[in-house]
Every structure is written in C-alpha cells, then in structure tokens.
Design an enzyme around this catalytic site. Structure first.
Site, mmCIF file in Angstrom:
data_model
loop_
_atom_site.group_PDB
_atom_site.id
_atom_site.type_symbol
_atom_site.label_atom_id
_atom_site.label_comp_id
_atom_site.label_asym_id
_atom_site.label_seq_id
_atom_site.Cartn_x
_atom_site.Cartn_y
_atom_site.Cartn_z
ATOM 1 N N HIS A 202 0.831 -1.218 0.000
ATOM 2 C CA HIS A 202 0.000 0.000 0.000
ATOM 3 C C HIS A 202 0.856 1.255 0.000
ATOM 4 O O HIS A 202 1.907 1.305 0.633
ATOM 5 C CB HIS A 202 -0.929 0.006 1.219
ATOM 6 C CG HIS A 202 -1.935 -1.101 1.197
ATOM 7 N ND1 HIS A 202 -3.228 -0.916 0.778
ATOM 8 C CD2 HIS A 202 -1.824 -2.414 1.513
ATOM 9 C CE1 HIS A 202 -3.876 -2.071 0.852
ATOM 10 N NE2 HIS A 202 -3.052 -2.996 1.291
ATOM 11 N N ARG B 166 -1.305 15.729 2.472
ATOM 12 C CA ARG B 166 -2.312 16.782 2.296
ATOM 13 C C ARG B 166 -2.183 17.598 1.027
ATOM 14 O O ARG B 166 -3.093 18.333 0.677
ATOM 15 C CB ARG B 166 -2.238 17.746 3.495
ATOM 16 C CG ARG B 166 -2.536 17.047 4.800
ATOM 17 C CD ARG B 166 -2.504 18.010 5.955
ATOM 18 N NE ARG B 166 -2.650 17.292 7.211
ATOM 19 C CZ ARG B 166 -2.624 17.880 8.391
ATOM 20 N NH1 ARG B 166 -2.471 19.191 8.477
ATOM 21 N NH2 ARG B 166 -2.759 17.170 9.476
ATOM 22 N N ASP C 10 -7.878 1.456 -4.855
ATOM 23 C CA ASP C 10 -8.799 0.647 -4.051
ATOM 24 C C ASP C 10 -9.820 1.484 -3.292
ATOM 25 O O ASP C 10 -9.594 2.640 -2.951
ATOM 26 C CB ASP C 10 -8.041 -0.332 -3.138
ATOM 27 C CG ASP C 10 -7.582 0.258 -1.821
ATOM 28 O OD1 ASP C 10 -7.305 1.476 -1.789
ATOM 29 O OD2 ASP C 10 -7.506 -0.494 -0.833
ATOM 30 N N GLY D 253 -9.480 -2.011 3.662
ATOM 31 C CA GLY D 253 -10.152 -1.623 4.901
ATOM 32 C C GLY D 253 -10.713 -2.823 5.633
ATOM 33 O O GLY D 253 -10.445 -3.969 5.270
ATOM 34 N N HIS E 254 -9.158 -7.259 -1.476
ATOM 35 C CA HIS E 254 -8.764 -7.967 -0.262
ATOM 36 C C HIS E 254 -9.967 -8.821 0.156
ATOM 37 O O HIS E 254 -11.103 -8.365 0.052
ATOM 38 C CB HIS E 254 -8.505 -6.996 0.891
ATOM 39 C CG HIS E 254 -7.241 -6.204 0.804
ATOM 40 N ND1 HIS E 254 -6.934 -5.387 -0.248
ATOM 41 C CD2 HIS E 254 -6.207 -6.086 1.679
ATOM 42 C CE1 HIS E 254 -5.761 -4.806 -0.013
ATOM 43 N NE2 HIS E 254 -5.289 -5.205 1.143
ATOM 44 N N GLU F 206 -9.197 -11.923 5.107
ATOM 45 C CA GLU F 206 -8.084 -11.579 6.002
ATOM 46 C C GLU F 206 -8.561 -11.651 7.449
ATOM 47 O O GLU F 206 -7.905 -12.240 8.298
ATOM 48 C CB GLU F 206 -7.576 -10.167 5.661
ATOM 49 C CG GLU F 206 -6.410 -9.680 6.516
ATOM 50 C CD GLU F 206 -6.004 -8.241 6.198
ATOM 51 O OE1 GLU F 206 -6.735 -7.565 5.440
ATOM 52 O OE2 GLU F 206 -4.967 -7.791 6.717
#
Ligand SMILES: [Zn+2]
Length: 353
Positions: A29, A82, A149, A183, A210, A213
């Site tokens: 990631h 940001r 994602d 997430g 994903h 998990e």
C-alpha cells in the site's frame, strides 16, 4: 528466520540471495509504505497532526493491538498526506525503497479517495503519482503500476468516487491497471461493491480485492463470485475451506500472502500457524507481499525470508516464489518473460558461484 537457524551459514546466504533477487511486489500500500523517515518528514510539515516526529516515539506509535487499532494509526498517517507535493514525495520515496530491494515491478495499491476527500485536488493527485512513477522508472529502473482501491470503511460514496476517478478518461492515470477493495471486512460485506467492480472491469481494469483476512472463506467466495476477483489480497481464511482451495488452484487465482502483516494485525496468531504451507500443498499459486511494511516492521526481502522458512525453501524454491509474483502480475507477456529470465539468470549465477 535467523532466530531459528542462526548456526547455519546457509541462512545468511539465503538472506543475501533474497536481497539481490529481482522481484515483483504485488501487495503493498502507498501510504502504508511510508517509512518512519517519510512519516516524520510529513509530520514535521504538518505540526497540527497527532503523529510524533521523533523516530522512537514513532516506533511505539506503530505498535498495534489489533486490526481496528492498525486502521486508526494508518488513517492518521493518511491524514499527513495533504498536498500534491506530499503525494509526489511519498510515491517517489516508496519507489526508492522498492528499488533498494531489487523490486523491478510493483503494483502499488493507492486509495485516492482518502486524499481527495481531504481536499487534495484530483488532477493534482493524479499528476503527482504519475510524475513520481516516471521519475522512479528513470532514476531507479523500477516500474510502478497502480491499483486504485475502495476504502471499505468509507462506504459506498467512496466506492462511487473511486470508480469515477479510475474510469474517467480525463483523470485516469496511465499507470492504473487494477481495482481493489481494502479496509475492514467485518461489517463491510463484499457483494455491495459489485456494481463498482463491474464498471472498473468494463473499463479494462483487473479485479484485486482484499478478502478473507479477518473474516471467513465466504468473503473470498464473495470476492470471486460478486467482484470477479482475479487475485485475492490475503485470502488467509481460505485455508479452512478445501473446496475453495481447489477452486483457486484449478483456476490459477493467486493469493497475495503477507505473513508478517497477518501476525501484526492478529489475523493469524503465530507464524507457525500461518496457512501458507497449506496453500502451497493444495496447489494454489501464492505470491509474497509486504502490505504496509514499515508499519509492520518488515520489508519485502524479509517476507521472502519468512516464506522461505515457512515453506522450507532453498534458493531455487525462493526463486520460484519470485517467479510466482511475475506470473500473477499484470505485466504483459514480454514484460513477464523478461523479468522471469532475469530471476533465472540471477539464480543460476548465484548457484554457480
Ligand atoms: Zn493490503
């Protein structure tokens, strides 16, 4: 692995072999790859954040109690990114870290919604990652591709925004190859995301959610049947379902396995209980990924070493694992052949010396 086999010179050799081995990284990631150095630089730029700038305090900050806590820490780092310049810096530095580990090709999972909803201009975001991608390829020779994602915890609005950014020709970055879902899984059923995956796939993106998990094998089935998954992120709980393992093996649908991450988030209790060996025994194509490496105190080389120990592999076995990553990647046929040949040449030279 040195803890277990520290007496043997071969272990040091295997680490050295892994360190120089050309590799593909398919499960990592973007924000989750921010090293303490980058995090502290970003935190210093944005002093109103709660994230410490001191390296030792950062190490404590990165110690997780469970998956929910991990998400909380992860999001606080997301909050440090940001401006487009923050995005560019992070992306380029992540590429530097991959190049250091001889990663020739990486599919980096990016969550654009997390940044754009915090006010980063969409165009500025896309330009920043593309600029970093091209600079990294020139400077390090590492080829980056993107997986956009959906942050599952942010709901369907985030799904809509992510698929819009991924499929709008005016925004879609050149390096984008796939579409994912991350997430938490608990309380975030996969089937609700089907319309978004359908649109992404219709636009030529590959499906890489994903699943399995932190929930059971039914989530992996949902990812396959509802989201058209071509690879599964983690898929850890597939181990409990022989029919699922057989399905994955027969269709050559890879599982992206990230052992240290699974321990850090408590998805698996101990490494010795990790189902990697069971996956291989069932004939499933497995790849090794690092997920959020600095947050889990690991890197891809270490994950290869961990996998080598779990599977009791020698150099040729480890090279086979690296080749799995090439096979499971979304490189074109020529790119796959080139990287596989590079892995083989490195291995043969190593073994001959
Ligand atoms: Zn992941």
């Amino acid at each position: 692995m040195t803890d277990h086999l520290d007496a043997a010179g071969q272990v040091r050799d295997l680490h050295a072999f892994v360190a120089g081995l050309p590799k593909a990284e398919l499960h990592v990631h973007h924000v989750g790859s921010a090293s303490p150095r980058i995090v502290s630089e970003l935190a210093a730029r944005h002093p109103d954040s709660k994230v410490p700038t001191d390296p030792e305090a950062l190490a404590d900050y990165f110690t997780f109690t469970d998956f929910a806590h991990f998400i909380e820490v992860y999001l606080s780092v997301v909050d440090l990114v940001r401006t487009p310049e923050d995005v560019r810096l992070l992306t380029f530095e992540v590429a530097r870290e991959l190049a250091r580990q001889q990663v020739r090709y990486a599919e980096l999972t990016i969550t654009p919604f997390s940044s754009t909803r915090r006010g980063i201009d969409e165009r500025g975001f896309m330009d920043a990652i593309e600029d970093a991608r091209k600079a990294a390829e020139t400077e390090f020779g590492t080829v980056l591709r993107w997986c956009f994602d959906i942050p599952g915890e942010a709901g369907l609005e985030s799904a809509e925004e992510t698929v819009r950014m991924a499929t709008d020709d005016r925004l879609r970055p050149e390096g984008l190859v796939s579409f994912g879902l991350g997430g938490p899984e608990i309380g975030v059923p996969r089937p609700q995301f089907k319309p978004y995956f359908d649109r992404a796939v219709a636009a030529g993106l590959r499906s890489v959610p994903h699943a399995g998990e932190t929930t059971g094998p039914e989530t992996v089935w949902d990812a396959l049947h509802e989201l058209g998954a071509e690879r599964i992120g983690h898929g850890t709980s597939s181990a409990g379902d022989p029919g699922l393992l057989q399905y994955l093996a027969e269709r050559r649908i890879p599982l992206e396995v990230c052992p240290t991450s699974n321990i850090a988030t408590r998805a698996v209790t101990t490494l010795d209980e990790h189902p990697l060996k069971e996956f291989v025994r069932a004939g499933v194509l497995v790849t090794v990924g690092s997920d959020d490496p600095p947050m889990f105190g690991t890197d891809l080389n270490n994950e290869f070493a961990v996998a080598a120990r779990l599977l009791d592999l020698d150099e040729r076995g480890v090279a086979g694992l690296a080749r799995n990553g090439v096979e499971a990647s979304f490189l074109d046929a020529a790119g796959k052949a080139r990287l596989a040949a590079e892995i083989d040449a490195y291995t043969e030279t190593w073994l001959a010396s």
